[in-house]
Scaffold this motif. Structure first.
Motif, PDB file in Angstrom:
ATOM      1  N   THR A 211     -63.393   3.953  -7.255  1.00 27.81           N
ATOM      2  CA  THR A 211     -64.014   5.147  -6.775  1.00 27.81           C
ATOM      3  C   THR A 211     -63.338   5.594  -5.461  1.00 27.81           C
ATOM      4  N   ARG A 212     -63.107   6.930  -5.172  1.00 27.62           N
ATOM      5  CA  ARG A 212     -62.391   7.265  -4.087  1.00 27.62           C
ATOM      6  C   ARG A 212     -63.277   8.726  -3.634  1.00 27.62           C
ATOM      7  N   LEU A 213     -63.371   8.600  -2.194  1.00 22.53           N
ATOM      8  CA  LEU A 213     -64.138   9.653  -1.548  1.00 22.53           C
ATOM      9  C   LEU A 213     -63.118  10.598  -0.900  1.00 22.53           C
ATOM     10  N   VAL A 214     -62.806  11.769  -1.032  1.00 20.44           N
ATOM     11  CA  VAL A 214     -62.001  12.593  -0.732  1.00 20.44           C
ATOM     12  C   VAL A 214     -62.674  13.746  -0.230  1.00 20.44           C
ATOM     13  N   SER A 215     -62.089  14.346   1.016  1.00 16.51           N
ATOM     14  CA  SER A 215     -62.648  15.527   1.470  1.00 16.51           C
ATOM     15  C   SER A 215     -62.343  16.766   0.692  1.00 16.51           C
ATOM     16  N   GLU A 216     -63.105  17.825   0.815  1.00 14.31           N
ATOM     17  CA  GLU A 216     -62.531  19.040  -0.042  1.00 14.31           C
ATOM     18  C   GLU A 216     -61.346  19.702   0.754  1.00 14.31           C
ATOM     19  N   LYS A 217     -61.015  19.085   1.885  1.00 16.05           N
ATOM     20  CA  LYS A 217     -59.860  19.768   2.522  1.00 16.05           C
ATOM     21  C   LYS A 217     -58.501  18.961   1.936  1.00 16.05           C
ATOM     22  N   ARG A 218     -58.519  18.194   1.220  1.00 13.88           N
ATOM     23  CA  ARG A 218     -57.528  17.521   0.670  1.00 13.88           C
ATOM     24  C   ARG A 218     -57.195  17.871  -0.907  1.00 13.88           C
ATOM     25  N   ARG A 219     -58.137  18.908  -1.071  1.00 13.60           N
ATOM     26  CA  ARG A 219     -58.203  19.237  -2.603  1.00 13.60           C
ATOM     27  C   ARG A 219     -56.801  19.491  -3.141  1.00 13.60           C
ATOM     28  N   ALA A 220     -55.997  20.186  -2.471  1.00 15.57           N
ATOM     29  CA  ALA A 220     -54.601  20.500  -2.893  1.00 15.57           C
ATOM     30  C   ALA A 220     -53.934  19.085  -3.380  1.00 15.57           C
ATOM     31  N   GLU A 221     -54.186  18.153  -2.463  1.00 17.14           N
ATOM     32  CA  GLU A 221     -53.364  16.827  -2.733  1.00 17.14           C
ATOM     33  C   GLU A 221     -53.944  16.256  -4.182  1.00 17.14           C
ATOM     34  N   ILE A 222     -55.335  16.503  -4.237  1.00 18.89           N
ATOM     35  CA  ILE A 222     -55.921  15.830  -5.785  1.00 18.89           C
ATOM     36  C   ILE A 222     -55.361  16.737  -6.856  1.00 18.89           C
ATOM     37  N   ILE A 223     -55.128  18.118  -6.584  1.00 19.76           N
ATOM     38  CA  ILE A 223     -54.614  18.582  -7.825  1.00 19.76           C
ATOM     39  C   ILE A 223     -53.233  18.432  -8.152  1.00 19.76           C
TER      40      ILE A 223
END
Length: 689
Positions: A453-465
């Motif tokens: 499980t990873r917690l990721v800020s919405e600010k890094r959404r482009a990285e997740i995509i």
């Protein structure tokens, strides 16, 4: 007008009903939230900011001011003269306020003091006009739970009147020896203390009263838990007196299923199957709760139980809370059972009329052995004359009223198997599920690795995509769950469609292109099925979804779960969604995208999910956060759940009440009946649902 003789539509009766008061007896058990000390007067010159006080003074002036907004400002001076003053400020007031606060009037005032522009002031104080020697109460003043339009003074009078009108309402119904054995106060003493405690309690007693550990509270909590336990034990006894069909089976169909599914049962599955198979062979209707974490293999156990019933010449109904989940069960079971000579019907509210009529006719004639669907299975016009077993999946997601209707629709004498992927915390199992037999699948099938499980800020959404794109080009598949928008299903749908369009636009130019599917609750069943099939076959790499995929969807190659705005989801939902991945050989990852700033509650939820994969631990935290009403799917029905006892703090009382209920039913059934009537008054059905 009293509750007992109030007519339908009577204003007071309607307001009392809103707070759960349906009888005069309920007023006696409508206990205070807190108390105010009106037993003493603080002199005006001793009134300081930060204190909660009752004081007296004479109105020196009262005028309506308009800066910065309309307000009534009243200046009060000490009765005997002097410089001490107190300002009373009202932002909401009526002409009667201005009339009552006429210059020279003596008033008694209660409230929280703060620093104002002209010295100490109280905003929206309680006040009433008094004479020079108006007596003070000799008890603390109770503050009751109430509703709009039902003031404290009116409620206090109603409670006092109900207690005074009939001494039997606070009379003892439990045997004296029973009270001594359990170290309990008398019911009368406990109620008298809680409705009107003496002032100036010792610090320890005051703390115990406030945090509900005082002996008076202990008696009330014990009584509440005892009533619940008595109701559940009475329900179990009445079930034991009924007769269900004895489902011995032949073993032929169950053996065929085990050969076809392509996997061996785990030791936990074998143990649970033995428990259920033995129950089905008895004439007492089975009521068993099968609980197991996401992916522990409950569906195959349900299928084995269904086949034992069908082998015995009986029909089986399998019900799920959502159409998508019911359809997933239908497709999986139909695949497992194809070619073994069993007629399976699918029944849901959205089924075309012709198909629905055909399914109903097959069930009524007995030609259909196995019906799978939503609560449409138990609506008017559906008859299953040879029903032997009812299986209810995710039963806590049906409201209590739905579960009662289900029970009344002819399954009371059938065996019942309830399943839950939300593990039941121990205290809930001891209380609301105490009349059920419980089986636990506490072992996962082999090859299941924990989901990272990873917690990721919405600010890094482009990285997740970008990362999901790389994973999918390497042959992985991903779910992408759009944000939960509770207040608007339409808005949630728009968000899902927009998210789908965004991902399609982002990946359409990549090589190879990444196919993106979409599934949501407003799609037609065949559209949903087509989208799910395409994902299951690997034709789409990413499935954008609302929470309709929360339970029941099984795609082993899907190893990535992205949840947008994870802070909006509850603990159970997050755990269920995470459980959709981790079903294949690849290491699976669940990404929880969150938007700052997080509330304290959201931060606590995300921390629990990040730190634990244990469904029981997560369920325990979920219960502490949401309370039993939300957890049980009962909140929306106004059901009298536990009002006073706390499932976390009062575990020892729960255990004592459970033992005491068995003893009381054995030694004094009349006392048990009187106790049940006092606490539940005809509402026992809700406890049993």
């Amino acid at each position: 007008m009293s509750v007992g003789n109030a007519k339908r539509g009577d204003a007071l009766a309607d307001k009392l009903a809103r707070i759960g008061v349906l009888r005069e007896e309920d007023l006696v058990l409508h206990l205070p939230l807190r108390y105010e000390d009106h037993t003493r007067i603080v002199p005006l010159d001793a009134v300081r900011a930060g204190l909660t006080v009752q004081t007296e003074g004479v109105v020196a002036s009262a005028q309506v001011q308009f800066r910065p907004r309309r307000q009534l400002v009243c200046l009060v001076r000490a009765p005997g003269g002097g410089d001490a003053t107190l300002t009373l400020r009202f932002f909401s007031f009526y002409p009667s306020h201005l009339k009552a606060l006429a210059m020279g009037t003596r008033v008694r005032v209660y409230g929280d003091v703060r620093d104002g522009p002209y010295g100490p002031e109280i905003v929206h104080p309680q006040f009433h006009v008094v004479g020079d020697d108006a007596p003070l109460p000799d008890r603390l003043t109770p503050v009751y739970p109430t509703t709009g339009g039902l003031g404290q003074e009116r409620l206090r009078k109603a409670v006092a009147r109900a207690i005074a009108a009939d001494p039997t309402r606070t009379a003892e119904v439990l045997p004296a020896v029973f009270l001594r054995k359990n170290g309990l106060w008398s019911f009368h003493d406990a109620l008298a203390f809680l409705h009107a405690p003496p002032p100036r309690l010792a610090p320890a007693a005051a703390r115990a009263l406030a945090d509900r550990t005082h002996p008076a509270w202990t008696r009330v909590k014990f009584d509440e838990l005892l009533a619940q336990q008595l109701s559940l034990k009475a329900h179990r006894r009445s079930r034991a007196a009924r007769r269900a069909p004895v489902l011995t089976g032949t073993g032929a169909l169950t053996r065929a299923l085990l050969e076809r599914v392509g996997f061996r049962l785990t030791a936990a599955q074998q143990r649970v199957w033995r428990e259920i198979a033995a129950d089905l062979k008895r004439s007492m209707p089975m009521q068993r709760l099968l609980q197991g974490d996401v992916g522990s293999g409950k569906t195959v156990i349900a299928a084995l139980a269904a086949l034992q019933a069908i082998e015995s010449g009986r029909q089986v109904a399998f019900m799920a809370p959502t159409e998508l989940l019911a359809e997933q069960h239908y497709r999986k079971l139909a695949g497992w059972l194809a070619g073994v000579g069993i007629e399976i019907a699918w029944l849901s509210g959205s089924l075309p009329a012709k198909a629905r009529r055909k399914a109903r006719e097959g069930l009524a004639s007995g030609a259909v052995h196995f019906a799978i669907g939503t609560h449409a299975l138990f609506q008017e016009g559906v008859a299953m004359p040879r029903l032997g077993l009812a299986i209810i999946d995710e039963q806590h997601r049906f409201g209590v009223a739905q579960r009662l209707a289900l029970r009344d629709r002819g399954i009371a004498d059938a065996h019942q198997l309830m399943m839950s992927a939300t593990p039941i915390p121990r205290t809930l199992a001891m209380t609301f599920y105490a009349d059920l037999d419980v089986s636990v699948l506490d072992e996962m099938p082999p090859g299941r690795a924990p989901v990272a499980t990873r917690l990721v800020s919405e600010k890094r959404r482009a990285e997740i995509i970008a990362w999901v794109g790389r994973m999918c080009r390497d042959g992985r598949q991903a779910y992408w769950v759009c944000p939960l928008i509770e207040e608007s299903e339409k808005l949630e749908l728009q968000t899902a469609v927009a998210l789908h369009a965004e991902l399609v636009a982002t990946w359409s130019g990549t090589e190879p292109p990444i196919a993106v599917g979409l599934v949501h609750g407003r799609m037609k069943p065949d559209e949903k099925a087509a989208a799910m099939d395409a994902f299951a076959r690997g034709e789409t790499a990413v499935l954008v979804a609302t929470t309709v995929i929360e339970v029941g969807v099984d795609v082993p190659n899907a190893s990535i779960m992205v949840i947008e705005h994870a802070e909006r989801f509850g603990l159970a939902q997050l755990h269920q969604l995470r459980g959709r991945v981790g079903r294949g050989a690849a290491q699976s990852t669940c990404v929880l995208l969150f938007e700052d700033p997080l509330t304290a509650a959201a931060k606590a939820r995300l921390k629990v999910v990040y730190e634990s994969n244990d469904g029981f631990e997560i369920a325990r935290h979920d219960l502490a956060i949401r309370g039993p009403g939300e957890f049980l799917g009962a909140r929306q029905s106004g059901v009298p759940l536990l009002r006073f006892a706390d499932l976390e703090r009062d575990v020892d009382l729960i255990e004592r009440a459970r033992d005491a209920a068995a003893e009381l039913l054995q030694s004094s059934p009349a006392a048990a009946a009187r106790h049940l009537d006092r606490w539940l008054g005809g509402r026992q059905d809700f406890i049993k649902a």
